[in-house]
Design an enzyme around this catalytic site. Structure first.
Site, PDB file in Angstrom:
ATOM      1  N   SER A  52       0.875  -1.173   0.000  1.00 56.99           N
ATOM      2  CA  SER A  52       0.000   0.000   0.000  1.00 56.99           C
ATOM      3  C   SER A  52       0.914   1.225   0.000  1.00 56.99           C
ATOM      4  O   SER A  52       2.100   1.102   0.339  1.00 56.99           O
ATOM      5  CB  SER A  52      -0.839  -0.026   1.284  1.00 56.99           C
ATOM      6  OG  SER A  52      -1.378   1.240   1.583  1.00 56.99           O
ATOM      7  N   TYR A  64      -1.905  -1.064  10.418  1.00 56.50           N
ATOM      8  CA  TYR A  64      -1.930  -1.277   8.962  1.00 56.50           C
ATOM      9  C   TYR A  64      -0.592  -0.874   8.332  1.00 56.50           C
ATOM     10  O   TYR A  64      -0.010  -1.595   7.521  1.00 56.50           O
ATOM     11  CB  TYR A  64      -3.083  -0.453   8.384  1.00 56.50           C
ATOM     12  CG  TYR A  64      -3.402  -0.727   6.936  1.00 56.50           C
ATOM     13  CD1 TYR A  64      -4.229  -1.786   6.554  1.00 56.50           C
ATOM     14  CD2 TYR A  64      -2.893   0.093   5.916  1.00 56.50           C
ATOM     15  CE1 TYR A  64      -4.541  -2.021   5.221  1.00 56.50           C
ATOM     16  CE2 TYR A  64      -3.192  -0.139   4.580  1.00 56.50           C
ATOM     17  CZ  TYR A  64      -4.018  -1.189   4.244  1.00 56.50           C
ATOM     18  OH  TYR A  64      -4.319  -1.425   2.920  1.00 56.50           O
TER      19      TYR A  64
END
Ligand SMILES: NC(=O)c1ccc[n+]([C@@H]2O[C@H](COP(=O)([O-])OP(=O)(O)OC[C@H]3O[C@@H](n4cnc5c(N)ncnc54)[C@H](O)[C@@H]3O)[C@@H](O)[C@H]2O)c1
Length: 277
Positions: free
Chosen positions: A156, A169
């Protein structure tokens, strides 16, 4: 004209919907058969996951492209279940060439001292250890095939930079880059390439959901995609709020076909320039 991955077999996690389904379809369009897994049940503290019906729909869509698909319900935290799924897929489809670790979750965040331990643990277990497990289940088949292979791990933009309230995350996605680099070095001698994609916001349920709309626009009672677009666009160089799943699939297609035969160990952003800002 043969497809760019004609005759190859791809193992894809998180293929019940979203980017994983899109990757399955894009690779099938280019001639690959698919081994698809998804958890197909909810995870406490996370948004609803894909269902068994979603995974069956992915299978129907791949078959409509005249490609074969083997599906299994499996949790990427469960190495034995992943191994059983890949073993069965390879037995049915005859080989393995491509591995895409796309399964992931976005759990409730918050400043580190206020984050629920379960959010941290489940996120790291699924988004980091789950990616490592996916590779571990597949590597013996890639090596045994003797034809090399290509593994793409989905990180990401959060794999390269901080996001407030998202230490779980962000840490997991940074970790995915570490797994990618380590495996690229370990597997290079077998002609197995390992790379990573770093998407920005993607038009899937992980991004397009009510909770996120409200986070972006707490001033509105019922915000929707159009309401968040101007704010989401601010993180990009290009004038868009998010990319489509197929944009990530196309980047992955490049990384798994022979056009990238000497590309290994890279982080490929699909981010509309987010990492420049
Ligand atoms: N959507 C975004 O904005 C965005 C941005 C950057 C990176 N990503 C990453 O892209 C990947 C794909 O996400 P998406 O956008 O398709 O979201 P999504 O929520 O639509 O799809 C995720 C899929 O993973 C499955 N899954 C979740 N936990 C699992 C587990 N433990 N075992 C097996 N399957 C599991 C879900 O059921 C679902 O089908 C994720 O790794 C995510 O972190 C997403």
């Amino acid at each position: 004209m043969p497809g760019r991955v004609e005759g190859k077999v791809a193992f894809i996690t998180g293929a019940g919907r979203g980017q994983g389904r899109s990757h399955a379809l894009r690779l099938a369009q280019e001639g690959a058969d698919i081994i698809a897994i998804d958890i197909c049940h909810d995870v406490e503290g996370a948004l609803p996951m894909a269902t068994a019906e979603d995974l069956a729909e992915t299978a129907k869509m791949v078959e409509a492209l005249d490609r074969r698909i083997v599906t299994h319900q499996a949790d990427v935290r469960d190495l034995d279940a992943l191994k059983a799924a890949v073993d069965d897929g390879v037995e049915q489809l005859g080989r393995l060439d491509i591995v895409l670790a796309s399964a992931g979750v976005a759990m409730m965040g918050g400043r580190a001292d206020k984050m629920k331990l379960n959010s941290w643990t489940a996120t790291v277990d699924i988004n980091l250890t789950g990616v490592w497990n996916t590779a571990r289940a597949a590597i013996p088949h890639l090596i045994a095939g003797g034809r090399g292979g290509s593994i793409v791990l989905t990180s990401s933009v959060g794999g390269e930079r901080a996001m407030p309230g998202m230490s779980h995350y962000v840490s997991a996605k940074h970790g995915v880059i570490g797994v990618m680099r380590s495996l690229a070095v370990e597997l290079g001698e077998h002609n197995i390439r390992v790379n990573s994609v770093l998407p920005t916001n993607v038009n899937t349920p992980m991004f397009m959901n009510e909770g996120l709309f409200k986070m972006y626009r707490p001033d509105l009672e019922n915000p929707g995609p159009d309401d968040i677009k101007p704010i989401a666009s601010m993180m990009h160089v290009l004038p868009i709020g998010w990319v489509e799943p197929v944009d990530v699939s196309n980047a992955i297609l490049f990384l798994v076909c022979d056009e990238s035969r000497y590309v290994t160990g890279i982080e490929l952003p699909v981010d509309a320039g987010a990492l420049l800002k």
